[in-house]
Enzyme design. Structure first.
Site, mmCIF file in Angstrom:
data_model
loop_
_atom_site.group_PDB
_atom_site.id
_atom_site.type_symbol
_atom_site.label_atom_id
_atom_site.label_comp_id
_atom_site.label_asym_id
_atom_site.label_seq_id
_atom_site.Cartn_x
_atom_site.Cartn_y
_atom_site.Cartn_z
ATOM 1 N N HIS A 111 0.862 -1.171 -0.035
ATOM 2 C CA HIS A 111 0.086 -0.013 -0.162
ATOM 3 C C HIS A 111 0.990 1.328 0.058
ATOM 4 O O HIS A 111 1.881 1.572 0.718
ATOM 5 C CB HIS A 111 -0.928 0.099 1.168
ATOM 6 C CG HIS A 111 -1.835 1.044 1.348
ATOM 7 N ND1 HIS A 111 -2.956 1.232 0.552
ATOM 8 C CD2 HIS A 111 -1.731 2.196 2.154
ATOM 9 C CE1 HIS A 111 -3.635 2.451 0.769
ATOM 10 N NE2 HIS A 111 -3.007 2.941 1.719
ATOM 11 N N ALA A 151 -2.557 -5.804 7.000
ATOM 12 C CA ALA A 151 -1.131 -5.285 7.252
ATOM 13 C C ALA A 151 -1.124 -3.742 6.453
ATOM 14 O O ALA A 151 -1.436 -3.601 5.501
ATOM 15 C CB ALA A 151 -0.070 -6.148 6.789
ATOM 16 N N VAL A 153 1.298 -2.052 5.452
ATOM 17 C CA VAL A 153 2.308 -2.102 4.324
ATOM 18 C C VAL A 153 2.035 -2.948 3.272
ATOM 19 O O VAL A 153 2.745 -3.260 2.181
ATOM 20 C CB VAL A 153 3.719 -2.350 4.809
ATOM 21 C CG1 VAL A 153 4.364 -1.463 5.969
ATOM 22 C CG2 VAL A 153 3.640 -3.883 5.309
ATOM 23 N N GLU A 154 0.870 -3.564 3.427
ATOM 24 C CA GLU A 154 0.445 -4.509 2.199
ATOM 25 C C GLU A 154 -0.953 -4.190 1.589
ATOM 26 O O GLU A 154 -1.044 -3.104 0.735
ATOM 27 C CB GLU A 154 0.214 -5.984 2.783
ATOM 28 C CG GLU A 154 1.799 -6.583 3.080
ATOM 29 C CD GLU A 154 1.744 -7.863 3.520
ATOM 30 O OE1 GLU A 154 1.686 -8.888 2.597
ATOM 31 O OE2 GLU A 154 2.135 -8.246 4.758
ATOM 32 N N MET A 155 -2.190 -4.720 2.077
ATOM 33 C CA MET A 155 -3.376 -4.468 1.589
ATOM 34 C C MET A 155 -4.231 -3.359 2.304
ATOM 35 O O MET A 155 -5.031 -2.764 2.006
ATOM 36 C CB MET A 155 -4.246 -5.584 1.341
ATOM 37 C CG MET A 155 -3.479 -6.508 0.389
ATOM 38 S SD MET A 155 -4.022 -8.148 0.291
ATOM 39 C CE MET A 155 -5.609 -8.067 -0.860
#
Length: 361
Positions: A111, A151, A153-155
């Site tokens: 993200h 997360a 830093v992910e989705m």
């Protein structure tokens, strides 16, 4: 699901067969001369005590049934960008079935173009791992599927927003109902994870040349057989045995000599973050080696791009052996025989959203 064999038991079988980590080659096999038929059979017998072939299909995952309805819905959600708050990132973003089930970058990009802390493990054959993630913090694939969705830093999404999104799309509501007919409310965050798990159980890679060798076929050449012999005799099998050649237990990175900070970042203490146990500092799950030739870069840091270099580092750091160039190349040749038949996955057509579907953020 076929349970992987116990690594300690497999190692004991090898030792009982006369192998040891300080021998130069499997008994009866010259490291330079062509293998005779009886020696080839002996190597195959030892390999069958240590490893298992990948099956062509898996019928259950971690005690849950793999039904056609769940697989079909999980197939869609594996490619569904609306599971992310940006409507851009999917499971497939970091686990591309076109590139060995991984993303072929050092660390995942999530993200807002944030970099994740670790290299993305392959999703191929992940159903055979004892736990998921490098530190084993997820006990199964369903638990693993929930992590990246939430997360930051992910989705960067939330369970409530995921449920709101899925319930706003009539086709998904119908498909969840078919996948979970006994549930009063089938469209849940937990069921989202379960159908993704069901789909991921189909991402297996049977029929590797190594599997054909285990079955009695003459599918390995002289160098590949020597690589297998070295893989056993040097001690690689202590961590990389069973059906997935790894993925079954946790080991310190640097049993004999800890690699440099560029390969083993000092700030990432591995399983210690899960257990808060001092002995788990810099301990990671042994990487599964199936399809390893397709999944560079290597290690949790993703800082080693060459498979030969990775093998040499493992020899010195984990086994205390300085492998010579010929030994490294023979082991690499063997590792290439672990590439199985890749899953053929079509990109699905996803159902359209409605006025009630949350907009991207």
């Amino acid at each position: 699901m076929i349970p992987p064999r116990n690594s300690a038991l497999a190692l004991a079988l090898v030792l009982a067969a006369g192998c040891s980590a300080d021998k130069a080659a499997t008994p009866g096999i010259s490291p330079t001369a062509p293998a005779a038929t009886d020696a080839d059979d002996e190597l195959r017998d030892i390999a069958n005590a240590l490893f298992e072939p990948i099956p062509s299909a898996v019928t259950e995952a971690f005690g849950r049934p793999v039904t056609p309805e769940r697989v079909a819905l999980g197939h869609k959600l594996f490619f569904e960008p609306r599971l992310s708050s940006s409507h851009i990132i999917t499971c497939h973003t970091c686990h591309s079935v076109a590139t060995g089930g991984a993303d072929n970058v050092s660390v995942a990009i999530g993200h807002g173009w944030q970099k994740g802390p670790r290299n993305s493990p392959t999703v191929l054959n992940s159903v055979f791992n004892t736990a998921q993630f490098w530190d084993g913090r997820a006990s199964d694939l369903a638990e693993q599927a929930k992590g990246p969705v939430q997360a930051s830093v992910e989705m960067n999404n939330t369970p409530a927003r995921v449920e709101e999104t899925l319930r706003s799309i009539p086709q998904y509501v119908a498909e969840f109902g078919a996948a979970f007919p006994d549930d009063a409310q089938p469209v849940t965050f937990d069921n989202m994870a379960r159908v993704i798990e069901a789909f991921e159980t189909t991402l297996v890679t049977p029929d590797a040349r190594f599997d054909r060798f285990l079955a009695g076929k003459d599918s390995l050449d002289e160098r590949e057989r020597r690589g297998l012999s070295l893989f056993i005799d040097k001690g690689c099998i202590a961590c990389h045995s069973g059906i997935n050649l790894g993925g079954q237990a946790y080991y310190p990175f640097g049993v004999v000599a800890r690699p440099g900070a560029e390969i083993l970042p000092p700030g990432d203490k591995g399983r210690f973050a899960v257990t808060n146990t001092a002995s788990d500092e810099y301990v990671f799950r042994a990487a599964p080696l199936r399809n390893v030739a397709l999944t560079a870069p290597y290690f949790h840091s993703g800082e080693v791009w060459d498979l030969s270099e990775a093998v040499a580092i493992m020899g010195s750091s984990q086994l205390g052996h300085t492998l010579d160039a010929d030994e490294v190349q023979a082991i690499v040749a063997f590792l290439h025989t672990l590439t199985g038949r890749q899953p053929q996955v079509e990109v699905p057509v996803l159902p359209p959203g409605t006025a009630g579907t949350p907009r991207p953020e």
